[in-house]
Design an enzyme around this catalytic site. Sequence first.
Site, PDB file in Angstrom:
ATOM      1  NE  ARG A   1     -10.534   1.838   6.361  1.00 13.48           N
ATOM      2  CZ  ARG A   1     -10.690   2.573   5.277  1.00 13.48           C
ATOM      3  NH1 ARG A   1      -9.866   3.564   5.024  1.00 13.48           N
ATOM      4  NH2 ARG A   1     -11.687   2.325   4.435  1.00 13.48           N
ATOM      5  CB  VAL A   2      -9.041   2.060  14.689  1.00 14.61           C
ATOM      6  CG1 VAL A   2      -9.066   3.532  14.304  1.00 14.61           C
ATOM      7  CG2 VAL A   2      -9.055   1.891  16.184  1.00 14.61           C
ATOM      8  CB  VAL A   3     -13.570   4.788  13.433  1.00  8.46           C
ATOM      9  CG1 VAL A   3     -14.978   5.292  13.696  1.00  8.46           C
ATOM     10  CG2 VAL A   3     -12.542   5.815  13.917  1.00  8.46           C
TER      11      VAL A   3
ATOM     12  N   GLY B   1      -1.853   0.529  23.008  1.00 11.32           N
ATOM     13  CA  GLY B   1      -2.815   1.561  22.650  1.00 11.32           C
ATOM     14  C   GLY B   1      -2.266   2.973  22.750  1.00 11.32           C
TER      15      GLY B   1
ATOM     16  CE1 TYR C   1      -3.791   2.387   0.551  1.00 12.27           C
ATOM     17  CE2 TYR C   1      -2.624   3.132   2.513  1.00 12.27           C
ATOM     18  CZ  TYR C   1      -3.655   3.288   1.595  1.00 12.27           C
ATOM     19  OH  TYR C   1      -4.533   4.340   1.724  1.00 12.27           O
TER      20      TYR C   1
ATOM     21  CG  ASP D   1      -0.029   0.051  14.070  1.00 15.12           C
ATOM     22  OD1 ASP D   1      -0.996  -0.622  13.711  1.00 15.12           O
ATOM     23  OD2 ASP D   1      -0.125   1.194  14.562  1.00 15.12           O
ATOM     24  N   PRO D   2       2.407   2.518  12.452  1.00 18.74           N
ATOM     25  CG  PRO D   2       1.993   3.940  10.654  1.00 18.74           C
ATOM     26  CD  PRO D   2       1.599   2.608  11.232  1.00 18.74           C
TER      27      PRO D   2
HETATM   28  P1  NAD Z   1     -12.681   1.979   0.208  1.00 18.90           P
HETATM   29  O1  NAD Z   1     -12.077   0.628   0.188  1.00 18.90           O
HETATM   30  O2  NAD Z   1     -14.001   2.143   0.879  1.00 18.90           O
HETATM   31  O3  NAD Z   1     -12.830   2.539  -1.274  1.00 18.90           O
HETATM   32  C1  NAD Z   1     -11.959   2.223  -2.321  1.00 18.90           C
HETATM   33  C2  NAD Z   1     -12.785   1.972  -3.573  1.00 18.90           C
HETATM   34  O4  NAD Z   1     -11.913   1.700  -4.680  1.00 18.90           O
HETATM   35  C3  NAD Z   1     -13.704   0.761  -3.427  1.00 18.90           C
HETATM   36  O5  NAD Z   1     -15.015   1.099  -3.815  1.00 18.90           O
HETATM   37  C4  NAD Z   1     -13.087  -0.277  -4.358  1.00 18.90           C
HETATM   38  O6  NAD Z   1     -14.047  -1.198  -4.869  1.00 18.90           O
HETATM   39  C5  NAD Z   1     -12.475   0.611  -5.421  1.00 18.90           C
HETATM   40  N1  NAD Z   1     -11.396  -0.025  -6.183  1.00 18.90           N
HETATM   41  C6  NAD Z   1     -10.315  -0.683  -5.695  1.00 18.90           C
HETATM   42  N2  NAD Z   1      -9.543  -1.123  -6.715  1.00 18.90           N
HETATM   43  C7  NAD Z   1     -10.160  -0.722  -7.859  1.00 18.90           C
HETATM   44  C8  NAD Z   1      -9.855  -0.883  -9.246  1.00 18.90           C
HETATM   45  N3  NAD Z   1      -8.761  -1.540  -9.670  1.00 18.90           N
HETATM   46  N4  NAD Z   1     -10.703  -0.351 -10.168  1.00 18.90           N
HETATM   47  C9  NAD Z   1     -11.821   0.317  -9.763  1.00 18.90           C
HETATM   48  N5  NAD Z   1     -12.158   0.479  -8.468  1.00 18.90           N
HETATM   49  C10 NAD Z   1     -11.339  -0.031  -7.529  1.00 18.90           C
HETATM   50  O7  NAD Z   1     -11.604   2.948   0.842  1.00 18.90           O
HETATM   51  P2  NAD Z   1     -11.709   4.500   1.217  1.00 18.90           P
HETATM   52  O8  NAD Z   1     -11.448   4.642   2.661  1.00 18.90           O
HETATM   53  O9  NAD Z   1     -12.943   5.079   0.640  1.00 18.90           O
HETATM   54  O10 NAD Z   1     -10.432   5.079   0.457  1.00 18.90           O
HETATM   55  C11 NAD Z   1     -10.562   5.738  -0.808  1.00 18.90           C
HETATM   56  C12 NAD Z   1      -9.215   6.283  -1.238  1.00 18.90           C
HETATM   57  O11 NAD Z   1      -8.749   7.240  -0.286  1.00 18.90           O
HETATM   58  C13 NAD Z   1      -8.116   5.220  -1.369  1.00 18.90           C
HETATM   59  O12 NAD Z   1      -7.317   5.524  -2.475  1.00 18.90           O
HETATM   60  C14 NAD Z   1      -7.328   5.384  -0.093  1.00 18.90           C
HETATM   61  O13 NAD Z   1      -5.981   5.003  -0.262  1.00 18.90           O
HETATM   62  C15 NAD Z   1      -7.454   6.876   0.163  1.00 18.90           C
HETATM   63  N6  NAD Z   1      -7.293   7.168   1.595  1.00 18.90           N
HETATM   64  C16 NAD Z   1      -8.300   6.911   2.481  1.00 18.90           C
HETATM   65  C17 NAD Z   1      -8.120   7.176   3.825  1.00 18.90           C
HETATM   66  C18 NAD Z   1      -9.199   6.931   4.849  1.00 18.90           C
HETATM   67  O14 NAD Z   1      -8.931   7.118   6.046  1.00 18.90           O
HETATM   68  N7  NAD Z   1     -10.399   6.549   4.497  1.00 18.90           N
HETATM   69  C19 NAD Z   1      -6.890   7.685   4.285  1.00 18.90           C
HETATM   70  C20 NAD Z   1      -5.878   7.898   3.352  1.00 18.90           C
HETATM   71  C21 NAD Z   1      -6.107   7.654   2.001  1.00 18.90           C
HETATM   72  N1  UDP Z   2      -6.288  -0.695  15.743  1.00 24.64           N
HETATM   73  C1  UDP Z   2      -6.621  -1.248  16.964  1.00 24.64           C
HETATM   74  N2  UDP Z   2      -7.626  -2.168  16.994  1.00 24.64           N
HETATM   75  C2  UDP Z   2      -8.339  -2.526  15.880  1.00 24.64           C
HETATM   76  C3  UDP Z   2      -7.999  -1.934  14.637  1.00 24.64           C
HETATM   77  C4  UDP Z   2      -6.953  -1.021  14.615  1.00 24.64           C
HETATM   78  O1  UDP Z   2      -6.019  -0.937  17.995  1.00 24.64           O
HETATM   79  O2  UDP Z   2      -9.248  -3.369  15.993  1.00 24.64           O
HETATM   80  C5  UDP Z   2      -5.181   0.286  15.704  1.00 24.64           C
HETATM   81  C6  UDP Z   2      -4.130  -0.007  14.651  1.00 24.64           C
HETATM   82  O3  UDP Z   2      -3.177  -0.945  15.114  1.00 24.64           O
HETATM   83  C7  UDP Z   2      -3.554   1.371  14.441  1.00 24.64           C
HETATM   84  C8  UDP Z   2      -4.763   2.296  14.616  1.00 24.64           C
HETATM   85  O4  UDP Z   2      -5.716   1.533  15.356  1.00 24.64           O
HETATM   86  O5  UDP Z   2      -2.601   1.660  15.443  1.00 24.64           O
HETATM   87  C9  UDP Z   2      -5.391   2.733  13.303  1.00 24.64           C
HETATM   88  O6  UDP Z   2      -5.613   1.571  12.530  1.00 24.64           O
HETATM   89  P1  UDP Z   2      -6.435   1.603  11.157  1.00 24.64           P
HETATM   90  O7  UDP Z   2      -6.432   0.195  10.638  1.00 24.64           O
HETATM   91  O8  UDP Z   2      -7.742   2.266  11.337  1.00 24.64           O
HETATM   92  O9  UDP Z   2      -5.612   2.557  10.190  1.00 24.64           O
HETATM   93  P2  UDP Z   2      -4.059   2.849   9.955  1.00 24.64           P
HETATM   94  O10 UDP Z   2      -3.885   4.229  10.426  1.00 24.64           O
HETATM   95  O11 UDP Z   2      -3.210   1.879  10.732  1.00 24.64           O
HETATM   96  O12 UDP Z   2      -3.915   2.663   8.493  1.00 24.64           O
END
Ligand code: NAD
Ligand code: UDP
Length: 309
Positions: free
Chosen positions: A184-186, A205, A143, A269-270
């Site tokens: 993911r955590v939330v 934590g 990633y 894990d950061p």
């Molecule tokens: P998500 O998994 O809900 O959404 C990603 C979407 O991309 C999905 O609908 C998936 O089906 C689609 N997808 C994946 N591979 C594909 C492909 N080859 N062709 C077409 N569609 C494809 O995730 P999200 O949280 O909505 O994240 C969206 C974007 O934002 C990602 O690029 C992610 O890296 C970036 N991002 C999100 C967060 C966050 O906290 N949510 C943080 C940093 C970056």
């Molecule tokens: N985490 C946790 N319990 C869970 C899922 C995640 O303690 O059930 C922690 C995880 O190890 C990280 C933080 O929560 O330290 C955020 O994790 P997340 O997967 O949401 O996103 P990240 O920032 O690591 O991509």
Amino acid sequence: MVVTGGAGFLGSWLCRELLERGQRVLSVDDHSTGRSQNLAELADHPRFRARPGDVCEGVDVDEPVAAIYHLASPASPPAYQRLAVETLRVGSLGTFAALELARATGARFVLASTSEVYGDPLQHPQTESYWGNVNPVGPRSMYDEAKRFAEAVTATYRRVHAVNAGIVRIFNTYGPRMDPRDGRVVPTFIGQALRGEPMTVAGDGSQTRSLCHARDTVRALAEMGASDHPGPVNVGNPCEVSVRDLATEIACLVGVEPDVHFVDLPVDDPRVRCPDVALAARVLGWQPQTTRADGLRETIEWYRAEGFG
Ligand code: NAD
Ligand code: UDP
């Protein structure tokens, strides 16, 4: 407007934001991690279309395109580790394909990059000038390095092909429609609290994250689409919290006693993560508006209403 990954959590928020701004929107998504329910209520919208498709195969649009928002990519650690090769492909081939569409149409291009490009950061808070501390072969590398490569391709297309491309580095974002099972955590903590299960806190934590509501994040993405700025621009809420305190906060908002079960800290894990958002304020006129308490309350209500408890 073309949104790759429009059926995902953030993509579905962005499609709505762009429609509210009066735009016509096409979502392209292969549904690998997205959910069709995320777009269900937009199905009959006169300015919205959703097309199934893998961005890596190319994105053809036979009408004018003003902006492309490239969000397609698995985003949760369990999802990108399960779809490891696909994650590398969409960050590389998918980004080339989306940029080729921008080149062919003259559209503005916005890359949804991530705070993960900073890895386990040695600078805190993270400014855009920091180059990061990433393990290129570790369990998060498919990633982190895919996104770092996507940034390099985007910057190169701007330089070499004069594509009006910009990079946004998104920090942890949450809100309604986030897949309750994506790990993911939330969503994990909310689901556990609603079911009365122990909350699985990784390590001790003490690692931190800074949580931004999706409404705020997509407003920044839309502003980036309307600007010509190359980025990278951090987008996130600088209000930092430890994972252990987050578990307690969520338990209190759900109305249960915090019950924590400590599990192994994932490799790489950061330890800390917090954005410096001064650049976003200056060039996009953007700052987050939703407090964590309000945002978590809204998200908990959504999970409750959807029966995800
Ligand atoms: P998500 O998994 O809900 O959404 C990603 C979407 O991309 C999905 O609908 C998936 O089906 C689609 N997808 C994946 N591979 C594909 C492909 N080859 N062709 C077409 N569609 C494809 O995730 P999200 O949280 O909505 O994240 C969206 C974007 O934002 C990602 O690029 C992610 O890296 C970036 N991002 C999100 C967060 C966050 O906290 N949510 C943080 C940093 C970056
Ligand atoms: N985490 C946790 N319990 C869970 C899922 C995640 O303690 O059930 C922690 C995880 O190890 C990280 C933080 O929560 O330290 C955020 O994790 P997340 O997967 O949401 O996103 P990240 O920032 O690591 O991509």
